[in-house]
Structure formats: structure tokens, C-alpha cells
Design an enzyme around this catalytic site. Sequence first.
Site, PDB file in Angstrom:
ATOM      1  N   LYS A 134       1.707 -59.478  58.640  1.00  0.00           N
ATOM      2  CA  LYS A 134       2.554 -58.710  57.710  1.00  0.00           C
ATOM      3  C   LYS A 134       3.866 -59.438  57.417  1.00  0.00           C
ATOM      4  CE  LYS A 134       2.888 -54.994  60.255  1.00  0.00           C
ATOM      5  NZ  LYS A 134       2.114 -55.360  61.471  1.00  0.00           N
TER       6      LYS A 134
ATOM      7  N   ARG B 162       5.133 -46.601  60.394  1.00  0.00           N
ATOM      8  CA  ARG B 162       4.279 -46.924  61.534  1.00  0.00           C
ATOM      9  C   ARG B 162       3.582 -45.673  62.068  1.00  0.00           C
ATOM     10  NH1 ARG B 162       5.959 -52.175  62.613  1.00  0.00           N
ATOM     11  NH2 ARG B 162       5.564 -52.883  64.707  1.00  0.00           N
TER      12      ARG B 162
ATOM     13  N   ARG C  25       2.637 -67.289  68.060  1.00  0.00           N
ATOM     14  CA  ARG C  25       3.726 -66.802  67.192  1.00  0.00           C
ATOM     15  C   ARG C  25       5.097 -67.260  67.677  1.00  0.00           C
ATOM     16  NH1 ARG C  25       2.800 -60.916  64.719  1.00  0.00           N
ATOM     17  NH2 ARG C  25       4.819 -60.454  65.597  1.00  0.00           N
TER      18      ARG C  25
ATOM     19  N   ARG D  91       8.821 -64.162  70.928  1.00  0.00           N
ATOM     20  CA  ARG D  91       9.392 -62.838  71.168  1.00  0.00           C
ATOM     21  C   ARG D  91       8.859 -62.258  72.460  1.00  0.00           C
ATOM     22  NH1 ARG D  91       8.143 -60.070  65.489  1.00  0.00           N
ATOM     23  NH2 ARG D  91       7.354 -58.523  66.943  1.00  0.00           N
TER      24      ARG D  91
ATOM     25  N   ARG E 187       0.834 -52.799  72.558  1.00  0.00           N
ATOM     26  CA  ARG E 187       1.134 -52.587  71.137  1.00  0.00           C
ATOM     27  C   ARG E 187      -0.134 -52.281  70.342  1.00  0.00           C
ATOM     28  NH1 ARG E 187       4.475 -57.507  69.095  1.00  0.00           N
ATOM     29  NH2 ARG E 187       4.910 -56.182  67.324  1.00  0.00           N
TER      30      ARG E 187
HETATM   31  P1  AMP Z   1       7.415 -55.733  64.221  1.00  0.00           P
HETATM   32  O1  AMP Z   1       8.178 -57.000  64.103  1.00  0.00           O
HETATM   33  O2  AMP Z   1       7.256 -55.039  62.896  1.00  0.00           O
HETATM   34  O3  AMP Z   1       6.114 -55.913  64.929  1.00  0.00           O
HETATM   35  O4  AMP Z   1       8.300 -54.739  65.114  1.00  0.00           O
HETATM   36  C1  AMP Z   1       8.681 -55.055  66.438  1.00  0.00           C
HETATM   37  C2  AMP Z   1       8.932 -53.790  67.239  1.00  0.00           C
HETATM   38  O5  AMP Z   1       9.965 -53.008  66.608  1.00  0.00           O
HETATM   39  C3  AMP Z   1       7.739 -52.851  67.343  1.00  0.00           C
HETATM   40  O6  AMP Z   1       6.872 -53.186  68.400  1.00  0.00           O
HETATM   41  C4  AMP Z   1       8.412 -51.503  67.557  1.00  0.00           C
HETATM   42  O7  AMP Z   1       8.851 -51.354  68.884  1.00  0.00           O
HETATM   43  C5  AMP Z   1       9.658 -51.618  66.682  1.00  0.00           C
HETATM   44  N1  AMP Z   1       9.390 -51.126  65.310  1.00  0.00           N
HETATM   45  C6  AMP Z   1       9.344 -51.845  64.147  1.00  0.00           C
HETATM   46  N2  AMP Z   1       9.087 -51.064  63.096  1.00  0.00           N
HETATM   47  C7  AMP Z   1       8.969 -49.803  63.580  1.00  0.00           C
HETATM   48  C8  AMP Z   1       8.695 -48.530  62.996  1.00  0.00           C
HETATM   49  N3  AMP Z   1       8.472 -48.404  61.674  1.00  0.00           N
HETATM   50  N4  AMP Z   1       8.637 -47.449  63.823  1.00  0.00           N
HETATM   51  C9  AMP Z   1       8.860 -47.556  65.143  1.00  0.00           C
HETATM   52  N5  AMP Z   1       9.102 -48.714  65.767  1.00  0.00           N
HETATM   53  C10 AMP Z   1       9.162 -49.836  64.998  1.00  0.00           C
END
Ligand code: AMP
Length: 211
Positions: free
Chosen positions: A13, A88, A123, A156, A167
Amino acid sequence: MKMILLGAPGAGKGTQAEIISQRLGVSIIGTGNIIREAIASGSALGKKFQSYTDRGALVPDDLVVEMVADRLTQPDCSGRYILDGFPRTVVQAEKFAEMGGRVDAVINLVISDDEIMKRMTGRRVCETCGTPYHIHNNPPAQQGICDKCGGALVTRKDDAPETVAKRLLVYHEQTEPLVDFYRARGVLTAIDATQGMDRVTEEILAAVGEN
Ligand code: AMP
């Protein structure tokens, strides 16, 4: 065009959002990046966020929705945007609709859990500007250094194997229901995310009528 990129963590994404944003000159609303910026700032809110992200859990809906509402007031979000990592949960999708957030297309990047596990170990992300890379699929010009800002590329903490497994569980339980949610609204297109990165980009652009 207001687009949502949906898919499991590691589906691509963030990478596709960056490419499409540059190709079309569209802003990205990336909740993961906003959350990481808050964590990097060391603020009290950032510390709260980190207690969720470090264990692979989602940040509570209310906090995320408020963050997106705030981001939407910025001038670059008045027209077209790409939502990366939001919504999400079904609750977030409903609250987004309630605040007038429009969605023209939802792209579901489809990929198996096994393939995701393999991908995650490669990553990297720029610790300064947040640009995502992959050591095989999307390497920087110079190893370990961000093409955009020269920042250091790091793994990360939430990409560690045990966190990725958590996750994926959270994704299946809380995020996957959004596939049906948006399919029912007639805006969903599924795309095979295991194809080459360029092919995925072309299919997304075709799906939103921008090819
Ligand atoms: P991502 O980079 O989009 O995978 O986001 C990293 C982390 O941020 C996720 O594993 C969640 O803990 C948090 N996060 C990101 N977007 C959301 C969302 N829309 N709702 C809740 N937690 C989020």
C-alpha cells in the site's frame, strides 16, 4: 479521484501510494506515517501510539479518526487524495463517511499471509521522511540511503516476524471485513499484489480510470 488502498500489512500500500501520488500529483493521507511522525517527535501522544504499534495492535479508532479529520482540513486534501492505511476497521469507515469523507474507488491488494511474511523481512523505511523501500522489489539507488532525502533506511520494529504475525491476525479480524463493506457499496476492485510492482501500479491506474 478519492481512493483507498486496502490490503494486509506488507501488501504494498505504502509503495503504491507513493508511486501513484507522484504519477498523478495526488496527496497521500497515510495514517501509519502520521503515527510514526508522532512517535519520532517523542510527544505524549506519540508514546501512546507506540504502545500499540510496537505490539502490532491498532491505535484506537477515535484517535485515528481525529487525526484523519485534521489532515483533511489541510489545503492539499481539498481535491484528490489517496488513503493509505485508513480506514482499518469498519468503525473507522463509518466515521469517515459520517464526516463527509468521499470514496470513489477502493483497491484491495490481495496477497497470502505466507508471501507477506517473506516480504516483510526485506522492508526498509527512511527514518527521516518515511519513504518506504524493499531490498529486492524497490531498492534505493544507494544501499541503506533514502533517494529522496539522504536519510538512513531502517527496519521498522513492527516488521519483526512475531509482530508481523500479530498484525496479520489483527488484519483478518478487524480490517478484512472492509472488503465486504466496500464491495457492497460497489467501489471495490481486487488486484493481485504478488505481480511485479509496475504491473500493480498499472492495474490500479486502470481501475481508477487514470491509465
Ligand atoms: P502502517 O504503516 O499503515 O502499516 O501502520 C503502522 C501501524 O500504525 C499499524 O500497525 C497500526 O498500529 C497503526 N495504524 C496505522 N493506521 C492505522 C489505522 N487506520 N487505525 C489504527 N491503527 C493504525
